[in-house]
Scaffold this motif. Structure first.
Motif, short mmCIF file in Angstrom:
data_model
loop_
_atom_site.label_atom_id
_atom_site.label_comp_id
_atom_site.label_asym_id
_atom_site.label_seq_id
_atom_site.Cartn_x
_atom_site.Cartn_y
_atom_site.Cartn_z
N ALA A 1 0.86 -1.18 0.00
CA ALA A 1 0.00 0.00 0.00
C ALA A 1 0.90 1.23 0.00
CB ALA A 1 -0.92 -0.02 1.22
N ASN A 2 0.31 2.40 0.12
CA ASN A 2 1.11 3.62 0.04
C ASN A 2 2.08 3.75 1.21
OD1 ASN A 2 -0.02 4.48 -2.36
ND2 ASN A 2 -1.67 5.60 -1.36
N ALA A 3 1.59 3.53 2.43
CA ALA A 3 2.44 3.75 3.60
C ALA A 3 2.84 2.45 4.28
CB ALA A 3 1.71 4.64 4.61
N TYR A 4 2.08 1.37 4.06
CA TYR A 4 2.33 0.12 4.75
C TYR A 4 2.54 -1.02 3.78
CZ TYR A 4 0.42 2.48 8.89
OH TYR A 4 0.20 3.35 9.91
N THR A 5 3.21 -2.04 4.28
CA THR A 5 3.27 -3.34 3.61
C THR A 5 2.52 -4.32 4.49
OG1 THR A 5 5.41 -2.87 2.59
CG2 THR A 5 4.74 -5.17 2.74
N ILE B 1 -0.01 -9.09 9.32
CA ILE B 1 0.64 -8.00 10.05
C ILE B 1 0.86 -6.85 9.09
CG2 ILE B 1 1.78 -9.59 11.65
CD1 ILE B 1 4.39 -9.09 10.17
N ALA B 2 1.02 -5.64 9.64
CA ALA B 2 1.29 -4.45 8.83
C ALA B 2 2.54 -3.77 9.38
CB ALA B 2 0.11 -3.49 8.86
N VAL B 3 3.43 -3.40 8.49
CA VAL B 3 4.67 -2.72 8.88
C VAL B 3 4.88 -1.53 7.96
CG1 VAL B 3 5.74 -4.84 9.75
CG2 VAL B 3 6.06 -4.20 7.36
N ASP B 4 5.77 -0.61 8.37
CA ASP B 4 6.14 0.48 7.47
C ASP B 4 6.63 -0.13 6.16
OD1 ASP B 4 5.46 2.45 9.25
OD2 ASP B 4 7.49 2.73 10.02
N LYS B 5 6.37 0.58 5.07
CA LYS B 5 6.62 0.04 3.74
C LYS B 5 8.03 -0.55 3.62
CE LYS B 5 5.50 1.25 -1.02
NZ LYS B 5 4.41 0.28 -1.09
N MET B 6 8.09 -1.77 3.11
CA MET B 6 9.36 -2.48 2.97
C MET B 6 9.25 -3.46 1.81
SD MET B 6 9.13 -5.35 6.05
CE MET B 6 10.54 -6.26 5.44
N GLU B 7 10.37 -4.04 1.44
CA GLU B 7 10.40 -5.08 0.42
C GLU B 7 10.79 -6.39 1.09
OE1 GLU B 7 9.44 -4.97 -2.63
OE2 GLU B 7 9.08 -2.81 -2.75
N ASN C 1 -7.89 1.62 2.68
CA ASN C 1 -8.45 2.31 1.52
C ASN C 1 -7.59 2.08 0.28
OD1 ASN C 1 -10.65 3.44 2.90
ND2 ASN C 1 -9.38 5.11 3.67
N ASP C 2 -6.27 2.01 0.46
CA ASP C 2 -5.37 1.80 -0.68
C ASP C 2 -5.67 0.49 -1.39
OD1 ASP C 2 -4.13 4.14 0.02
OD2 ASP C 2 -2.47 3.18 1.06
N LEU C 3 -5.92 -0.56 -0.60
CA LEU C 3 -6.13 -1.89 -1.17
C LEU C 3 -7.60 -2.22 -1.39
CD1 LEU C 3 -3.59 -3.90 1.05
CD2 LEU C 3 -3.21 -2.95 -1.23
N ASP C 4 -8.49 -1.33 -0.90
CA ASP C 4 -9.92 -1.59 -0.96
C ASP C 4 -10.23 -2.95 -0.33
OD1 ASP C 4 -12.57 -0.98 -1.45
OD2 ASP C 4 -12.56 -1.90 -3.44
N THR C 5 -9.62 -3.17 0.84
CA THR C 5 -9.72 -4.46 1.51
C THR C 5 -10.02 -4.25 2.99
OG1 THR C 5 -8.16 -5.52 -0.01
CG2 THR C 5 -8.44 -6.55 2.16
N ILE C 6 -10.88 -5.08 3.54
CA ILE C 6 -11.15 -5.08 4.97
C ILE C 6 -10.48 -6.31 5.58
CG2 ILE C 6 -12.90 -5.18 6.77
CD1 ILE C 6 -14.84 -3.84 4.83
N PHE C 7 -9.56 -6.07 6.51
CA PHE C 7 -8.91 -7.17 7.21
C PHE C 7 -9.70 -7.49 8.48
CE2 PHE C 7 -5.56 -5.24 4.72
CZ PHE C 7 -4.83 -6.33 4.25
N ALA C 8 -10.11 -8.73 8.61
CA ALA C 8 -10.83 -9.12 9.83
C ALA C 8 -9.96 -8.89 11.05
CB ALA C 8 -11.23 -10.60 9.74
N SER C 9 -8.65 -9.08 10.90
CA SER C 9 -7.70 -8.84 11.98
C SER C 9 -6.34 -8.57 11.35
CB SER C 9 -7.63 -10.07 12.90
OG SER C 9 -6.57 -9.94 13.82
#
Length: 240
Positions: free
Chosen positions: A50-54, A67-73, A94-102
């Motif tokens: 995504a824009n700010a997160y991976t 899990i979500a972390v600051d953008k990385m490869e 919003n970037d991915l148009d996805t809802i994560f249950a957790s």
């Protein structure tokens, strides 16, 4: 014949509805019963940028979770480590148009099992009153008309508690869409005994590198839970 046609039509409606529903990633929640200080070793199965997160789909033992972390490869198939994390349920990207249950927001992912460098006691700072980003000594932003410096706010925080203030600075970090708001870190080049980074919550969208003037209400000793504690924060800020 009419009933058959009606059944076909109803099946078409169901299929169309399922196509337009936002994708929802459902996974088994992370078992945190061992305590917040344990170190998790995870293998990356999938990465979404995504824009700010991976966002990473990881496996730990027999569990798969996001899990979500600051953008990385990341290296898909690679093993990473983290300590405690903050869970967000029904989190919408919003970037991915996805809802994560957790999804678990992790401040730092490491390739080594060194728990001392991976604390997430405060996702925006390692402890109350401490910054999660270094001071950029090249920044020098003068206060706007009617505004105050960040150092002045920290030095006289009791005087500003519950009051609206105007602050200017350069955006050094942004976390969007956390707890229904955007979290903006600004610096103006001033420093009050080690306090130089000010966090503001806002509905406005700004980017790292922007020089902004914002107005909001000062709150002290604000505890949002899940490790979000601030000795000084400016809430409901708007860009002037």
């Amino acid at each position: 014949m009419n009933m058959r046609f009606f059944a076909v039509m109803m099946m078409g409606v169901v299929l169309m509805t399922s196509c337009v529903k936002k994708k929802k990633e459902a996974v088994q929640p992370l078992d945190t019963s061992a305590g917040s200080e344990m170190v998790h070793a995870v293998a990356v199965k999938k990465a979404l940028q995504a824009n700010a997160y991976t966002y990473l789909l990881v496996s730990e033992g027999d569990q798969d979770y996001w899990i979500a972390v600051d953008k990385m490869e990341p290296e898909v198939g690679g093993t990473y480590f983290f300590a405690d994390a903050m869970e967000m349920k029904e989190f919408k990207s919003n970037d991915l148009d996805t809802i994560f249950a957790s999804v678990f927001f992790v401040q730092k992912l490491s390739t080594t099992k060194d728990a001392s460098t991976m604390s997430m006691k405060n996702p925006h700072g390692t402890a109350p009153g401490r910054q999660s980003v270094d001071q950029d000594e090249s920044i020098s932003v003068a206060p706007a008309e009617g505004g105050i410096t960040i150092a002045s706010l920290f030095e006289n925080k009791a005087d500003y508690s519950g009051k609206d203030v105007i602050v200017s600075g350069k955006v050094v970090k942004v976390n969007n869409g956390i707890m229904g708001r955007n979290w903006v870190h600004i610096q103006d080049g001033t420093n009050a005994d080690g306090s130089y980074d000010l966090t503001l919550t806002t509905d406005a969208e700004v980017a790292v590198g922007d020089v902004v003037t914002m107005q909001g209400t000062v709150a002290l000793d604000k505890d949002f839970g899940a490790g979000y504690f601030y000795d000084v924060i400016v809430e409901s800020a708007t860009v002037k």
